[in-house]
Design a protein around this motif. Structure first.
Motif, PDB file in Angstrom:
ATOM      1  N   LEU A   1       0.847  -1.194   0.000  1.00 30.56           N
ATOM      2  CA  LEU A   1       0.000   0.000   0.000  1.00 30.56           C
ATOM      3  C   LEU A   1       0.881   1.242   0.000  1.00 30.56           C
ATOM      4  O   LEU A   1       0.636   2.201  -0.745  1.00 30.56           O
TER       5      LEU A   1
ATOM      6  N   LEU B   1      -3.592   8.070  -0.940  1.00 31.87           N
ATOM      7  CA  LEU B   1      -4.113   6.982  -0.099  1.00 31.87           C
ATOM      8  C   LEU B   1      -5.571   6.708  -0.442  1.00 31.87           C
ATOM      9  O   LEU B   1      -5.994   5.547  -0.535  1.00 31.87           O
ATOM     10  N   ARG B   2      -6.321   7.793  -0.655  1.00 30.83           N
ATOM     11  CA  ARG B   2      -7.732   7.620  -1.012  1.00 30.83           C
ATOM     12  C   ARG B   2      -7.852   6.858  -2.328  1.00 30.83           C
ATOM     13  O   ARG B   2      -8.677   5.947  -2.467  1.00 30.83           O
ATOM     14  N   TYR B   3      -7.012   7.205  -3.311  1.00 34.01           N
ATOM     15  CA  TYR B   3      -7.044   6.497  -4.594  1.00 34.01           C
ATOM     16  C   TYR B   3      -6.705   5.016  -4.389  1.00 34.01           C
ATOM     17  O   TYR B   3      -7.352   4.136  -4.936  1.00 34.01           O
ATOM     18  N   ALA B   4      -5.656   4.768  -3.595  1.00 34.34           N
ATOM     19  CA  ALA B   4      -5.186   3.388  -3.411  1.00 34.34           C
ATOM     20  C   ALA B   4      -6.254   2.543  -2.724  1.00 34.34           C
ATOM     21  O   ALA B   4      -6.539   1.416  -3.149  1.00 34.34           O
ATOM     22  N   LEU B   5      -6.872   3.103  -1.682  1.00 35.05           N
ATOM     23  CA  LEU B   5      -7.892   2.339  -0.957  1.00 35.05           C
ATOM     24  C   LEU B   5      -9.118   2.114  -1.849  1.00 35.05           C
ATOM     25  O   LEU B   5      -9.773   1.072  -1.763  1.00 35.05           O
ATOM     26  N   HIS B   6      -9.406   3.095  -2.705  1.00 34.21           N
ATOM     27  CA  HIS B   6     -10.503   2.934  -3.659  1.00 34.21           C
ATOM     28  C   HIS B   6     -10.190   1.786  -4.627  1.00 34.21           C
ATOM     29  O   HIS B   6     -11.042   0.911  -4.870  1.00 34.21           O
ATOM     30  N   LEU B   7      -8.955   1.780  -5.156  1.00 34.81           N
ATOM     31  CA  LEU B   7      -8.580   0.750  -6.132  1.00 34.81           C
ATOM     32  C   LEU B   7      -8.614  -0.637  -5.513  1.00 34.81           C
ATOM     33  O   LEU B   7      -9.000  -1.610  -6.159  1.00 34.81           O
ATOM     34  N   MET B   8      -8.189  -0.725  -4.236  1.00 30.74           N
ATOM     35  CA  MET B   8      -8.217  -2.003  -3.531  1.00 30.74           C
ATOM     36  C   MET B   8      -9.583  -2.645  -3.571  1.00 30.74           C
ATOM     37  O   MET B   8      -9.710  -3.871  -3.591  1.00 30.74           O
ATOM     38  N   LYS B   9     -10.630  -1.790  -3.546  1.00 29.21           N
ATOM     39  CA  LYS B   9     -12.003  -2.319  -3.481  1.00 29.21           C
ATOM     40  C   LYS B   9     -12.586  -2.583  -4.862  1.00 29.21           C
ATOM     41  O   LYS B   9     -13.611  -3.240  -4.991  1.00 29.21           O
ATOM     42  N   GLU B  10     -11.957  -2.022  -5.894  1.00 29.57           N
ATOM     43  CA  GLU B  10     -12.463  -2.232  -7.260  1.00 29.57           C
ATOM     44  C   GLU B  10     -12.188  -3.662  -7.698  1.00 29.57           C
ATOM     45  O   GLU B  10     -11.332  -4.334  -7.128  1.00 29.57           O
ATOM     46  N   ASP B  11     -12.900  -4.109  -8.739  1.00 29.89           N
ATOM     47  CA  ASP B  11     -12.613  -5.472  -9.177  1.00 29.89           C
ATOM     48  C   ASP B  11     -11.319  -5.512  -9.998  1.00 29.89           C
ATOM     49  O   ASP B  11     -10.888  -4.507 -10.563  1.00 29.89           O
ATOM     50  N   GLU B  12     -10.731  -6.697 -10.015  1.00 24.96           N
ATOM     51  CA  GLU B  12      -9.373  -6.834 -10.531  1.00 24.96           C
ATOM     52  C   GLU B  12      -9.266  -6.390 -11.986  1.00 24.96           C
ATOM     53  O   GLU B  12      -8.275  -5.783 -12.387  1.00 24.96           O
TER      54      GLU B  12
ATOM     55  N   VAL C   1      -8.871  -2.612 -12.285  1.00 23.66           N
ATOM     56  CA  VAL C   1      -7.553  -2.155 -11.861  1.00 23.66           C
ATOM     57  C   VAL C   1      -6.508  -2.530 -12.916  1.00 23.66           C
ATOM     58  O   VAL C   1      -5.602  -1.748 -13.216  1.00 23.66           O
TER      59      VAL C   1
ATOM     60  N   GLN D   1      -9.741   5.978 -17.724  1.00 24.32           N
ATOM     61  CA  GLN D   1      -9.424   5.115 -16.577  1.00 24.32           C
ATOM     62  C   GLN D   1      -9.051   5.940 -15.354  1.00 24.32           C
ATOM     63  O   GLN D   1      -9.507   5.672 -14.242  1.00 24.32           O
TER      64      GLN D   1
ATOM     65  N   LEU E   1     -10.927   7.365 -10.689  1.00 24.16           N
ATOM     66  CA  LEU E   1     -10.446   7.545  -9.307  1.00 24.16           C
ATOM     67  C   LEU E   1     -11.361   8.541  -8.584  1.00 24.16           C
ATOM     68  O   LEU E   1     -11.892   9.453  -9.211  1.00 24.16           O
ATOM     69  N   PRO E   2     -11.547   8.377  -7.283  1.00 19.42           N
ATOM     70  CA  PRO E   2     -12.515   9.223  -6.580  1.00 19.42           C
ATOM     71  C   PRO E   2     -12.099  10.694  -6.593  1.00 19.42           C
ATOM     72  O   PRO E   2     -10.971  11.029  -6.218  1.00 19.42           O
TER      73      PRO E   2
ATOM     74  N   ILE F   1       0.055  -0.144  -8.723  1.00 20.94           N
ATOM     75  CA  ILE F   1      -1.411  -0.148  -8.744  1.00 20.94           C
ATOM     76  C   ILE F   1      -1.924  -1.580  -8.856  1.00 20.94           C
ATOM     77  O   ILE F   1      -2.819  -2.008  -8.136  1.00 20.94           O
ATOM     78  N   MET F   2      -1.305  -2.356  -9.743  1.00 20.16           N
ATOM     79  CA  MET F   2      -1.741  -3.738  -9.943  1.00 20.16           C
ATOM     80  C   MET F   2      -1.514  -4.567  -8.689  1.00 20.16           C
ATOM     81  O   MET F   2      -2.341  -5.423  -8.339  1.00 20.16           O
TER      82      MET F   2
ATOM     83  N   LEU G   1      -1.864  -3.730  -5.744  1.00 22.02           N
ATOM     84  CA  LEU G   1      -2.927  -3.512  -4.764  1.00 22.02           C
ATOM     85  C   LEU G   1      -3.962  -4.626  -4.838  1.00 22.02           C
ATOM     86  O   LEU G   1      -4.591  -4.980  -3.839  1.00 22.02           O
ATOM     87  N   LYS G   2      -4.162  -5.160  -6.068  1.00 25.22           N
ATOM     88  CA  LYS G   2      -5.127  -6.251  -6.194  1.00 25.22           C
ATOM     89  C   LYS G   2      -4.476  -7.611  -6.056  1.00 25.22           C
ATOM     90  O   LYS G   2      -5.078  -8.534  -5.534  1.00 25.22           O
TER      91      LYS G   2
ATOM     92  N   LEU H   1      -1.846  -7.541  -2.170  1.00 21.54           N
ATOM     93  CA  LEU H   1      -2.256  -7.025  -0.873  1.00 21.54           C
ATOM     94  C   LEU H   1      -3.295  -7.952  -0.240  1.00 21.54           C
ATOM     95  O   LEU H   1      -4.206  -8.422  -0.907  1.00 21.54           O
TER      96      LEU H   1
ATOM     97  N   ASP I   1       0.418  -7.040   4.387  1.00 25.33           N
ATOM     98  CA  ASP I   1       1.211  -7.792   3.407  1.00 25.33           C
ATOM     99  C   ASP I   1       1.215  -9.274   3.734  1.00 25.33           C
ATOM    100  O   ASP I   1       1.598 -10.097   2.907  1.00 25.33           O
TER     101      ASP I   1
ATOM    102  N   GLN J   1      -8.631   3.585   7.046  1.00 21.46           N
ATOM    103  CA  GLN J   1      -8.150   4.925   7.399  1.00 21.46           C
ATOM    104  C   GLN J   1      -8.316   5.200   8.898  1.00 21.46           C
ATOM    105  O   GLN J   1      -7.490   5.888   9.506  1.00 21.46           O
TER     106      GLN J   1
END
Lengths: 204, 204
Positions: free
Chosen positions: A8, A27-38, A41, B14, B18-19, B48-49, B51-52, B55, B66, B90
């Motif tokens: 992260l 961090l907000r972008y990263a946490l958002h991407l974590m929740k998106e489907d693979e 991403v 793409q 992002l939020p 970015i990748m 993260l999926k 992580l 991790d 957060q």
């Protein structure tokens, strides 16, 4: 900020290199991407990589392009004798959006700025002169200087004009004046002064 | 916005997912990345990748990690009998940054919100109850509810408290009151009212 994960942390550090993005937004972008489907991403990750691996700059105008020669430079429907010189790719898009210009472009990739260490040879000036000398992709009759009205833009205009005059092309520049919708009261005096000096016939 | 390239368009589309990022910011990011060197863009793309793909969420507290069990849950130095229930990752970081809490966490992944279609089974509530019932990774004596003071947070608090009471753990919640540095004049009346009601011994 102490993050609970190295992966992260790495993503946040990388995202924070984007212009205007701080650690908190990253961090907000990263946490958002974590929740998106693979797949999503993966698409984002690949789209970013393609910017380096698949995107070209047009051989003639240096605008971004998927092909070696961009659609504008290869179009026979444009006024191929006019070349508009701009600072960057965004400026091409801005002018295209007006739908008022049908000529070609030339993207300098910046303006002369000794403070930032940007000189004549860091810009696409030699290739502009070559376009005019060789007439490739088309013979040039007019060069429209559409650089920003800053000290650097003016310096670049001055330099380009001096280089272009001997080549026998007409050199023009954007009209400066009171913006459409602006009131005179709040227009800065240099702009207002220029707009009186360069007044144009009234279209009734 | 008409972009001169399909590849650029794809990257902008793409990035704009992002939020809080619109097309204009996305374009700025994309044009910035175009100019970066390839290794940096590759690092960003891979981070970015990862993260999926790399992580994990901690098996116990569901914080990002991790490893299968996060450093907090596996630390013997923490007060393992206390579990602080928070909405998201957060919030864990925010509490960790205070350096005032030495217990473990449990990340719900949201709060009960019928309007958003988030029910009890969408949250990590069953796993919280299981932690208490099984005493894995540690026997729980106290659960600290640290959810937001919104209608949804209060609903979740109420539901959790009802589930937790029969299990014989102590249920506490964050102190609410006038923020440090705030003047009474500008504190909202509910907060001020609560802070009088729950007044605490003066530490001289």
């Amino acid at each position: 900020m102490d993050l609970p994960s190295r992966i992260l942390q790495e993503a946040v550090d990388q995202l924070a290199t984007l212009p205007g993005v701080g650690k908190r937004s990253a961090l907000r972008y990263a946490l958002h991407l974590m929740k998106e489907d693979e797949q999503h991403v993966r698409d984002l990750s690949e789209a970013i990589m393609h910017l380096k691996t698949h995107l070209h700059h047009c051989r003639y105008c240096h605008n971004v392009s998927d092909t070696e020669v961009c659609p504008i430079c290869s179009s026979e429907k444009r006024q191929r004798g006019i070349v508009c010189v701009v600072e960057n790719v965004q400026d091409v898009m801005a002018i295209e959006n007006t739908q008022q210009y049908r000529g070609l472009y030339h993207v300098l990739g910046g303006v002369i700025s000794p403070i930032d260490g940007i000189g004549v040879h860091d810009l696409e000036i030699a290739s502009l002169l070559r376009r005019i000398e060789t007439g490739d992709p088309a013979p040039v009759e007019e060069v429209v200087l559409a650089l920003p009205t800053t000290m650097e833009g003016d310096t670049t205009n001055y330099y380009l004009n001096r280089q272009l005059q001997p080549l026998g092309v007409r050199v023009t520049t954007l009209a400066r004046g009171v913006a459409v919708g602006d009131s005179l009261e709040y227009t800065d005096e240099i702009t207002l002064g220029r707009s009186i000096l360069h007044r144009i016939p009234f279209e009734g």
